[in-house]
Motif scaffolding. Structure first.
Motif, PDB file in Angstrom:
ATOM      1  N   PRO A   1       4.039  -2.450   9.982  1.00 33.14           N
ATOM      2  CA  PRO A   1       4.203  -2.340   8.528  1.00 33.14           C
ATOM      3  C   PRO A   1       5.675  -2.160   8.180  1.00 33.14           C
ATOM      4  N   VAL A   2       6.045  -2.489   6.948  1.00 32.99           N
ATOM      5  CA  VAL A   2       7.433  -2.369   6.504  1.00 32.99           C
ATOM      6  C   VAL A   2       7.500  -1.353   5.363  1.00 32.99           C
TER       7      VAL A   2
ATOM      8  N   ILE B   1       0.840  -1.203   0.000  1.00 35.70           N
ATOM      9  CA  ILE B   1       0.000   0.000   0.000  1.00 35.70           C
ATOM     10  C   ILE B   1       0.882   1.263   0.000  1.00 35.70           C
ATOM     11  N   ASN B   2       0.214   2.406   0.059  1.00 36.23           N
ATOM     12  CA  ASN B   2       0.916   3.701   0.104  1.00 36.23           C
ATOM     13  C   ASN B   2       1.938   3.830  -1.017  1.00 36.23           C
TER      14      ASN B   2
ATOM     15  N   ALA C   1      16.603  -2.218  -3.607  1.00 39.00           N
ATOM     16  CA  ALA C   1      15.662  -1.899  -2.530  1.00 39.00           C
ATOM     17  C   ALA C   1      16.364  -1.649  -1.201  1.00 39.00           C
ATOM     18  N   TRP C   2      15.787  -0.727  -0.433  1.00 38.06           N
ATOM     19  CA  TRP C   2      16.266  -0.394   0.897  1.00 38.06           C
ATOM     20  C   TRP C   2      15.068  -0.290   1.843  1.00 38.06           C
TER      21      TRP C   2
ATOM     22  N   THR D   1       4.651   0.621   1.211  1.00 34.32           N
ATOM     23  CA  THR D   1       4.549  -0.024   2.516  1.00 34.32           C
ATOM     24  C   THR D   1       4.021  -1.441   2.341  1.00 34.32           C
ATOM     25  N   PHE D   2       4.724  -2.415   2.916  1.00 33.77           N
ATOM     26  CA  PHE D   2       4.293  -3.807   2.889  1.00 33.77           C
ATOM     27  C   PHE D   2       3.545  -4.119   4.188  1.00 33.77           C
ATOM     28  N   ILE D   3       2.398  -4.762   4.031  1.00 35.21           N
ATOM     29  CA  ILE D   3       1.606  -5.217   5.165  1.00 35.21           C
ATOM     30  C   ILE D   3       1.519  -6.743   5.091  1.00 35.21           C
ATOM     31  N   TYR D   4       2.068  -7.426   6.108  1.00 37.05           N
ATOM     32  CA  TYR D   4       2.040  -8.884   6.147  1.00 37.05           C
ATOM     33  C   TYR D   4       1.031  -9.342   7.190  1.00 37.05           C
TER      34      TYR D   4
END
Length: 222
Positions: A120-121, A93-94, A140-141, A111-114
């Motif tokens: 969130p990541v 998302i985002n 990626a960072w 943003t990753f949502i698991y």
């Protein structure tokens, strides 16, 4: 004789510059690069993986800086394995993606949502393209002051002089087709002169082995 020497010198200089991604200029509207970058995250999103995927070069590289697993993808066949990651419920998302007229042409904050994880990541990701509009390098960072590619966290799109990225150091990405040749003399020379390229070259020889090794390290740190 002097003329021949001059021509050879110019040819050598041009050849060297053309091998790096920063030699290329956009061949598509900037919106194309933003869209392709955004499509990449569809392949990692459980609900949106069927909404369109990006166009990959056949020797695409994905490199995720620590604390992640560094080389996590090499060649387009390996990128297809991302399907299995989506079996674990994940949302991306985002998404804020933008195209640039200098490499990397595509850059995103997401943003990753698991499922099952409260935190969130946030991730910052960059995408290098060839002249055919294919992604050749993904970098990626973690999107945080500690891990961002520059110590200036206010440099939202990593455009300043202090940015530390790998994509602009890898020979071959600046070719028309963006194909790297890890066994080439040029690549080996770059690896001998730069520790980041040297580390990448080592991982490209045995990508699955080093991916597994980094995974073990990652799990142990948890």
């Amino acid at each position: 004789m002097r003329l021949l020497f001059f021509i050879l010198l110019i040819s050598y200089q041009v050849s060297g510059s053309e091998s790096l991604s920063t030699n290329l200029r956009p061949t598509y509207p900037l919106g194309y690069y933003a869209e392709q970058s955004n499509h990449y995250f569809n392949t990692l999103d459980t609900k949106r993986r069927k909404e369109g995927k990006p166009s990959y070069s056949k020797r695409v590289i994905r490199y995720e800086w620590e604390p992640w697993l560094k080389l996590t993808g090499y060649k387009s066949w390996m990128m297809k394995l991302d399907f299995f990651l989506t079996l674990y419920p994940t949302e991306v998302i985002n998404r804020v993606c933008q195209g640039f007229d200098v490499q990397p042409f595509g850059r995103c904050h997401v943003t990753f949502i698991y499922k099952g994880h409260d935190e969130p990541v946030d991730i910052y990701e960059e995408f290098t393209f060839n002249n055919q509009g294919e992604i050749t390098f993904i970098e990626a960072w973690t999107d945080s002051p500690t891990h961002f590619p520059t110590p200036d966290f206010t440099d939202y799109w990593a455009e300043g002089a202090q940015v530390k990225r790998l994509s602009t150091l890898v020979p071959g990405l600046g070719k028309n087709n963006g194909l790297i040749e890890p066994k080439s003399r040029e690549f080996k020379k770059a690896a001998a002169n730069n520790e980041m390229v040297k580390d990448l070259a080592k991982r490209l020889k045995h990508p699955v082995y080093f991916w597994t090794k980094e995974l073990i390290r990652f799990v142990k740190r948890k």
